[in-house]
Design a protein around this motif. Structure first.
Motif, PDB file in Angstrom:
ATOM      1  N   ALA A 170      -4.525  18.644   7.228  1.00 41.61           N
ATOM      2  CA  ALA A 170      -3.991  19.512   8.275  1.00 41.61           C
ATOM      3  C   ALA A 170      -3.056  18.651   9.100  1.00 41.61           C
ATOM      4  CB  ALA A 170      -5.134  20.046   9.129  1.00 41.61           C
ATOM      5  N   ALA A 215      -1.499   2.883  10.058  1.00 47.91           N
ATOM      6  CA  ALA A 215      -2.381   3.839   9.368  1.00 47.91           C
ATOM      7  C   ALA A 215      -3.780   3.244   9.139  1.00 47.91           C
ATOM      8  CB  ALA A 215      -1.715   4.316   8.083  1.00 47.91           C
ATOM      9  N   GLU A 216      -4.410   3.544   7.991  1.00 49.13           N
ATOM     10  CA  GLU A 216      -5.822   3.155   7.820  1.00 49.13           C
ATOM     11  C   GLU A 216      -6.020   1.643   7.721  1.00 49.13           C
ATOM     12  OE1 GLU A 216      -8.254   5.456   5.148  1.00 49.13           O
ATOM     13  OE2 GLU A 216      -8.322   7.011   6.690  1.00 49.13           O
ATOM     14  N   ARG A 223      -9.363  18.482  -1.107  1.00 49.18           N
ATOM     15  CA  ARG A 223      -8.885  17.385  -0.242  1.00 49.18           C
ATOM     16  C   ARG A 223      -7.485  17.744   0.232  1.00 49.18           C
ATOM     17  NH1 ARG A 223      -9.649  11.656   0.584  1.00 49.18           N
ATOM     18  NH2 ARG A 223      -8.591  11.475   2.579  1.00 49.18           N
ATOM     19  N   GLY A 246       0.814  -1.214   0.000  1.00 43.93           N
ATOM     20  CA  GLY A 246       0.000   0.000   0.000  1.00 43.93           C
ATOM     21  C   GLY A 246       0.843   1.257   0.000  1.00 43.93           C
ATOM     22  N   ASP A 288      -2.136  -0.760   3.645  1.00 41.06           N
ATOM     23  CA  ASP A 288      -2.986  -0.911   2.463  1.00 41.06           C
ATOM     24  C   ASP A 288      -4.446  -0.562   2.737  1.00 41.06           C
ATOM     25  OD1 ASP A 288      -2.986  -3.108   4.096  1.00 41.06           O
ATOM     26  OD2 ASP A 288      -2.545  -4.577   2.550  1.00 41.06           O
ATOM     27  N   ASP A 324       1.830  -1.516  -4.727  1.00 36.05           N
ATOM     28  CA  ASP A 324       0.631  -0.675  -4.686  1.00 36.05           C
ATOM     29  C   ASP A 324      -0.320  -0.968  -5.831  1.00 36.05           C
ATOM     30  OD1 ASP A 324      -0.879   1.347  -3.313  1.00 36.05           O
ATOM     31  OD2 ASP A 324      -0.493   2.637  -5.030  1.00 36.05           O
ATOM     32  N   ALA A 325      -1.608  -1.010  -5.487  1.00 33.31           N
ATOM     33  CA  ALA A 325      -2.642  -1.321  -6.472  1.00 33.31           C
ATOM     34  C   ALA A 325      -2.842  -0.188  -7.488  1.00 33.31           C
ATOM     35  CB  ALA A 325      -3.953  -1.588  -5.738  1.00 33.31           C
ATOM     36  N   GLU A 326      -2.468   1.046  -7.104  1.00 32.67           N
ATOM     37  CA  GLU A 326      -2.738   2.208  -7.985  1.00 32.67           C
ATOM     38  C   GLU A 326      -1.777   2.259  -9.160  1.00 32.67           C
ATOM     39  OE1 GLU A 326      -5.131   4.688  -7.185  1.00 32.67           O
ATOM     40  OE2 GLU A 326      -5.713   3.267  -5.604  1.00 32.67           O
ATOM     41  N   LEU A 378      -4.454  11.167   9.434  1.00 37.93           N
ATOM     42  CA  LEU A 378      -3.075  10.925   8.988  1.00 37.93           C
ATOM     43  C   LEU A 378      -2.075  11.307  10.083  1.00 37.93           C
ATOM     44  CD1 LEU A 378      -1.400   9.810   6.651  1.00 37.93           C
ATOM     45  CD2 LEU A 378      -1.167  12.138   5.811  1.00 37.93           C
ATOM     46  N   ASN A 379      -2.460  12.246  10.955  1.00 37.26           N
ATOM     47  CA  ASN A 379      -1.573  12.571  12.078  1.00 37.26           C
ATOM     48  C   ASN A 379      -1.323  11.330  12.938  1.00 37.26           C
ATOM     49  OD1 ASN A 379      -0.939  15.550  12.065  1.00 37.26           O
ATOM     50  ND2 ASN A 379      -3.163  15.627  11.822  1.00 37.26           N
ATOM     51  N   GLY A 403      -0.183   4.592  -0.059  1.00 36.17           N
ATOM     52  CA  GLY A 403      -0.804   5.866   0.312  1.00 36.17           C
ATOM     53  C   GLY A 403       0.277   6.689   1.017  1.00 36.17           C
ATOM     54  N   PRO A 404      -0.094   7.850   1.583  1.00 37.23           N
ATOM     55  CA  PRO A 404       0.940   8.654   2.250  1.00 37.23           C
ATOM     56  C   PRO A 404       1.687   7.890   3.339  1.00 37.23           C
ATOM     57  CG  PRO A 404      -1.278   9.623   2.522  1.00 37.23           C
ATOM     58  CD  PRO A 404      -1.396   8.501   1.551  1.00 37.23           C
ATOM     59  N   ALA A 405       0.990   7.003   4.071  1.00 35.58           N
ATOM     60  CA  ALA A 405       1.656   6.287   5.175  1.00 35.58           C
ATOM     61  C   ALA A 405       2.689   5.297   4.630  1.00 35.58           C
ATOM     62  CB  ALA A 405       0.620   5.559   6.034  1.00 35.58           C
ATOM     63  N   ARG A 427      -1.784  -5.707  -7.104  1.00 35.79           N
ATOM     64  CA  ARG A 427      -2.177  -5.845  -5.698  1.00 35.79           C
ATOM     65  C   ARG A 427      -1.391  -6.961  -5.033  1.00 35.79           C
ATOM     66  NH1 ARG A 427      -6.972  -3.179  -5.246  1.00 35.79           N
ATOM     67  NH2 ARG A 427      -7.421  -4.052  -3.205  1.00 35.79           N
ATOM     68  N   LEU A 428      -1.172  -6.820  -3.742  1.00 35.60           N
ATOM     69  CA  LEU A 428      -0.658  -7.945  -2.981  1.00 35.60           C
ATOM     70  C   LEU A 428      -1.818  -8.936  -2.862  1.00 35.60           C
ATOM     71  CD1 LEU A 428       2.040  -8.233  -0.950  1.00 35.60           C
ATOM     72  CD2 LEU A 428       0.147  -8.597   0.602  1.00 35.60           C
TER      73      LEU A 428
HETATM   74  C1  LIG Z   1     -12.410  14.330   3.695  1.00 40.33           C
HETATM   75  C2  LIG Z   1     -11.226  13.906   4.502  1.00 40.33           C
HETATM   76  C3  LIG Z   1     -10.408  14.855   5.076  1.00 40.33           C
HETATM   77  C4  LIG Z   1      -9.302  14.461   5.833  1.00 40.33           C
HETATM   78  N1  LIG Z   1      -8.537  15.411   6.426  1.00 40.33           N
HETATM   79  C5  LIG Z   1      -7.489  15.049   7.197  1.00 40.33           C
HETATM   80  C6  LIG Z   1      -6.663  16.039   7.830  1.00 40.33           C
HETATM   81  O1  LIG Z   1      -6.889  17.238   7.682  1.00 40.33           O
HETATM   82  N2  LIG Z   1      -5.611  15.605   8.598  1.00 40.33           N
HETATM   83  C7  LIG Z   1      -5.337  14.274   8.776  1.00 40.33           C
HETATM   84  O2  LIG Z   1      -4.380  13.944   9.494  1.00 40.33           O
HETATM   85  N3  LIG Z   1      -6.083  13.316   8.181  1.00 40.33           N
HETATM   86  C8  LIG Z   1      -7.150  13.666   7.392  1.00 40.33           C
HETATM   87  N4  LIG Z   1      -7.890  12.711   6.763  1.00 40.33           N
HETATM   88  C9  LIG Z   1      -7.478  11.305   6.864  1.00 40.33           C
HETATM   89  C10 LIG Z   1      -6.406  10.976   5.800  1.00 40.33           C
HETATM   90  O3  LIG Z   1      -6.811  11.444   4.531  1.00 40.33           O
HETATM   91  C11 LIG Z   1      -6.173   9.478   5.751  1.00 40.33           C
HETATM   92  O4  LIG Z   1      -5.845   9.022   7.041  1.00 40.33           O
HETATM   93  C12 LIG Z   1      -5.011   9.097   4.852  1.00 40.33           C
HETATM   94  O5  LIG Z   1      -5.149   9.638   3.579  1.00 40.33           O
HETATM   95  C13 LIG Z   1      -4.924   7.587   4.725  1.00 40.33           C
HETATM   96  O6  LIG Z   1      -3.662   7.249   4.221  1.00 40.33           O
HETATM   97  P1  LIG Z   1      -3.186   5.732   4.212  1.00 40.33           P
HETATM   98  O7  LIG Z   1      -1.815   5.772   3.628  1.00 40.33           O
HETATM   99  O8  LIG Z   1      -3.394   5.079   5.526  1.00 40.33           O
HETATM  100  O9  LIG Z   1      -4.239   4.983   3.244  1.00 40.33           O
HETATM  101  P2  LIG Z   1      -4.628   5.144   1.720  1.00 40.33           P
HETATM  102  O10 LIG Z   1      -4.369   6.516   1.228  1.00 40.33           O
HETATM  103  O11 LIG Z   1      -6.009   4.587   1.616  1.00 40.33           O
HETATM  104  O12 LIG Z   1      -3.602   4.184   0.945  1.00 40.33           O
HETATM  105  C14 LIG Z   1      -3.764   2.811   0.867  1.00 40.33           C
HETATM  106  C15 LIG Z   1      -3.095   2.343  -0.418  1.00 40.33           C
HETATM  107  O13 LIG Z   1      -3.071   0.917  -0.409  1.00 40.33           O
HETATM  108  C16 LIG Z   1      -3.385   0.451  -1.705  1.00 40.33           C
HETATM  109  N5  LIG Z   1      -3.870  -0.938  -1.582  1.00 40.33           N
HETATM  110  C17 LIG Z   1      -5.031  -1.382  -1.072  1.00 40.33           C
HETATM  111  N6  LIG Z   1      -5.086  -2.717  -1.129  1.00 40.33           N
HETATM  112  C18 LIG Z   1      -3.910  -3.131  -1.673  1.00 40.33           C
HETATM  113  C19 LIG Z   1      -3.360  -4.406  -1.983  1.00 40.33           C
HETATM  114  N7  LIG Z   1      -4.013  -5.552  -1.747  1.00 40.33           N
HETATM  115  N8  LIG Z   1      -2.134  -4.457  -2.546  1.00 40.33           N
HETATM  116  C20 LIG Z   1      -1.438  -3.318  -2.809  1.00 40.33           C
HETATM  117  N9  LIG Z   1      -1.914  -2.075  -2.533  1.00 40.33           N
HETATM  118  C21 LIG Z   1      -3.140  -1.994  -1.965  1.00 40.33           C
HETATM  119  C22 LIG Z   1      -4.419   1.450  -2.206  1.00 40.33           C
HETATM  120  O14 LIG Z   1      -4.507   1.420  -3.605  1.00 40.33           O
HETATM  121  C23 LIG Z   1      -3.833   2.770  -1.682  1.00 40.33           C
HETATM  122  O15 LIG Z   1      -2.912   3.328  -2.594  1.00 40.33           O
HETATM  123  C24 LIG Z   1      -9.013  13.081   6.011  1.00 40.33           C
HETATM  124  C25 LIG Z   1      -9.838  12.111   5.431  1.00 40.33           C
HETATM  125  C26 LIG Z   1     -10.948  12.528   4.678  1.00 40.33           C
HETATM  126  C27 LIG Z   1     -11.844  11.466   4.081  1.00 40.33           C
END
Ligand SMILES: Cc1cc2nc3c(=O)[nH]c(=O)nc-3n(C[C@H](O)[C@H](O)[C@H](O)COP(=O)(O)OP(=O)(O)OC[C@H]3O[C@@H](n4cnc5c(N)ncnc54)[C@H](O)[C@@H]3O)c2cc1C
Length: 411
Positions: A56, A294-295, A53, A14, A171, A37-39, A308-309, A16-18, A141-142
Motif C-alpha cells: 500500500a 530503506a531496510e 504480498r 541491493g 541491501d 544484487d545477490a538475487e 516501503l513508504n 530490492g524496490p528501494a 553479493r557485495l
Molecule cells: C507482509 C508484509 C507486508 C508489507 N506491506 C507493506 C505495505 O503495504 N506498504 C509498505 O510501504 N511497506 C510494506 N511492507 C514493507 C516492505 O515490503 C519493505 O519495506 C520493502 O519490501 C523492503 O525493500 P528494500 O528494498 O528495503 O529491501 P529488500 O526487498 O529486502 O531488498 C534488499 C536486496 O538486497 C539484496 N542483498 C542483500 N545483501 C546483499 C549483498 N551483500 N550484496 C548484494 N545484494 C544484497 C537482497 O538480495 C535483496 O534483493 C510490508 C512488509 C511485509 C513483511
C-alpha cells in the motif's frame, strides 16, 4: 558484463524496490551507477504468480515512482485506496469499535494505491535493464569495501572490483554496507509472523483498506481489482505456524471468521505465504563515503503499511541530496554532503520507527488496561473531527521536509 574492474559515481548494494528506484532516479539524472544484487536475474517476460504480498503506497511514494519513470507501466496493476478503516476487534464482537478515514475529507481522490510486490519489483527491474548509466550485476553479493585515496573500493563475491565516490546500502536487514561502515543498529524479534494471501469476495470492498486490531496482531484487508483483496495477518509465531499447517479450506474459514462479514463470502485466490517480523533501527544513516537507506536502516512491522513508504522517502531525500551536490560540483561522497541527507531524514525516521514499534506492541498487548487505552483512542478519533483530520494528514507523510520528489516535482 565481463569487465572485472569498474569505475562509477555510485555503488548501490541491493536491488530490492528501494535500490532499484534509487538507481533509476540517479541514472536518469546523469550519474553512473553500479547496482549489485545477490538475487538471480528476474525474467521480465514471465507472468507474475498471484500473491497476497502487496504494497500500500501513499501519494508521496507514488510521486517517487512517477519520477523514476515507471508509473505508466505500473498503472494497469494498481488499485486506489480511497478509505482506511481501523477496527478494534479485541473484545467481544458487540463492543467492536471502528473509525474510517476518507481521502475525500482531506481533498484527495485516494490516499495512494495497492500494488502487487512482485509487479513493482519486475517493473522497476525491467527499466533498470534498459537504462543507460546503470551497470547491473546480479547473482553476486557485495563482499566488502575499503576507503582508499578518497574513493570507495568495493569487492563482489565473484571477484569484481568497483571504484566509486560513494556506496549506498539498500541491501536489507543484514546490510553488508551497514556492517563495514561500522553502524550499529537496535533490533528486537517481535516473535510474530505476517501471513499474506490473496482472496476473492462476494461483497465489494469499496476501495477501503480495513485493519482489525486483534490481540495476536493486526489483521488487514487491502483492496485489489475485481472483488479481490490481499490479506496481511499478523500472529504470534506459534499461532501462525499452527494456522499455516491447516488445510486450505480451514485457513479460508479462519479468514472468513475474522472478516466480521465485511466482504461477504470469501474464497482463496493464492496460497498463504509468511514472513518472520523484527524491528531494526540503525544508529546512523551515514558512514565514511557510505549512506544507508530503506531496510538497511529500518525494518518495521507491517502494521500501518509504513515500511516501503518510509524507504521511498529515504530514496527521494538521498537522490535529491546527491544530485544537487553533483550539480554544484561538490564531492558527492563527502561528509558535508552526506550529513545533509542524515539531517533531512532524522525526524521522520525517529518518529515513524518509534511510533510503529509502539503501535505494534500496543495492538498485540493482551492486558486489559492497554486494550481500554486503545479503545479510548479510537473512540476519541471517531468523535473529534479535528483530531481525525490531523491524524489523516499525518498518516500520509510528515509535515516537514517534503522535498521535490515527494511533492511531485522533477529531480
Ligand atoms: C507482509 C508484509 C507486508 C508489507 N506491506 C507493506 C505495505 O503495504 N506498504 C509498505 O510501504 N511497506 C510494506 N511492507 C514493507 C516492505 O515490503 C519493505 O519495506 C520493502 O519490501 C523492503 O525493500 P528494500 O528494498 O528495503 O529491501 P529488500 O526487498 O529486502 O531488498 C534488499 C536486496 O538486497 C539484496 N542483498 C542483500 N545483501 C546483499 C549483498 N551483500 N550484496 C548484494 N545484494 C544484497 C537482497 O538480495 C535483496 O534483493 C510490508 C512488509 C511485509 C513483511
Amino acid at each position: 558484463m565481463q569487465t572485472k574492474d569498474i569505475n562509477a559515481d555510485i555503488i548501490v548494494s541491493g536491488a530490492g524496490p528501494a535500490g532499484l528506484a534509487l538507481s533509476l532516479l540517479l541514472a536518469r539524472a546523469g550519474l553512473d551507477i553500479v547496482l549489485v544484487d545477490a538475487e538471480k536475474p528476474i525474467d521480465v517476460n514471465a507472468p507474475v504468480k498471484p500473491s497476497g504480498r502487496t504494497l500500500a503506497l501513499l501519494e508521496g511514494s507514488i510521486n517517487v515512482l512517477k519520477a523514476a519513470g515507471i508509473w505508466e507501466a505500473l498503472r494497469p496493476s494498481v488499485t486506489p485506496l480511497r478509505n482506511m478503516r481501523i477496527v478494534d476487534d479485541s473484545i467481544k464482537s458487540s463492543d467492536r469499535i471502528g473509525v474510517t478515514f476518507h481521502a475525500r475529507d482531506i481533498g484527495l481522490e485516494q490516499f495512494g494505491f495497492n500494488i502487487p510486490n512482485a509487479i513493482l519489483r519486475k517493473t522497476l527491474y525491467a527499466d533498470v535493464l534498459k537504462t543507460d548509466g546503470i551497470t547491473h550485476l546480479s547473482a553476486t553479493r557485495l563482499a566488502g569495501y575499503d576507503i582508499d585515496g578518497g574513493k570507495v573500493s568495493a569487492r563482489t563475491e565473484d571477484g569484481r572490483v568497483i571504484t566509486a565516490s560513494l556506496i549506498v546500502g539498500t541491501d536489507g536487514r543484514n546490510s553488508i554496507v551497514r556492517k563495514v561502515a561500522g553502524i550499529d543498529a537496535r533490533t528486537h524479534d517481535y516473535a510474530q509472523m505476517a501471513m499474506t494471501c490473496l482472496i476473492r469476495h462476494s461483497k465489494p470492498h469499496d476501495f477501503t483498506a480495513t485493519e482489525f486490531h486483534r490481540s495476536g496482531g493486526p489483521f488487514t484487508f487491502v483492496p485489489m481489482a475485481d472483488n479481490h483483496s490481499s490479506v496481511v495477518w499478523v500472529e504470534k509465531t506459534d499461532d501462525a505456524k499452527a494456522l499455516l499447517a491447516m488445510k486450505r479450506d480451514d485457513y479460508r474459514q479462519a479468514i472468513q471468521d475474522r472478516s466480521c462479514g465485511l466482504l461477504g463470502t470469501i474464497s482463496m485466490a493464492s496460497d498463504p505465504e509468511s514472513w518472520p517480523l523484527m524491528f531494526l533501527s540503525s544508529n546512523a544513516l551515514i558512514g565514511e563515503r557510505a549512506a544507508l537507506a530503506a531496510e538497511a536502516a529500518h525494518v518495521l512491522s507491517p502494521i500501518g503499511a509504513q515500511g516501503l513508504n518510509l524507504s521511498l522517502r529515504d530514496v527521494a531525500s538521498l537522490a535529491e541530496t546527491i544530485v544537487d551536490a553533483a550539480r554544484l560540483g561538490e564531492d558527492i561522497g563527502s561528509a558535508t554532503v552526506l550529513a545533509r541527507y542524515e539531517t533531512r531524514r532524522r525526524a521522520d525516521l525517529l518518529t515513524r520507527t518509534n511510533g510503529i514499534d509502539r503501535l505494534n506492541r500496543v495492538v498485540a498487548n493482551d492486558l486489559m488496561f492497554v486494550k481500554d487505552m486503545r479503545r479510548f483512542g479510537l473512540k476519541a478519533l471517531a468523535k473529534v473531527p479535528p483530531l481525525k483530520s490531523f491524524i489523516t494528514h499525518q498518516g500520509l507523510a510528515p509535515a516537514w521536509d517534503e522535498g521535490r520528489l515527494l511533492a511531485g516535482q522533477p529531480l
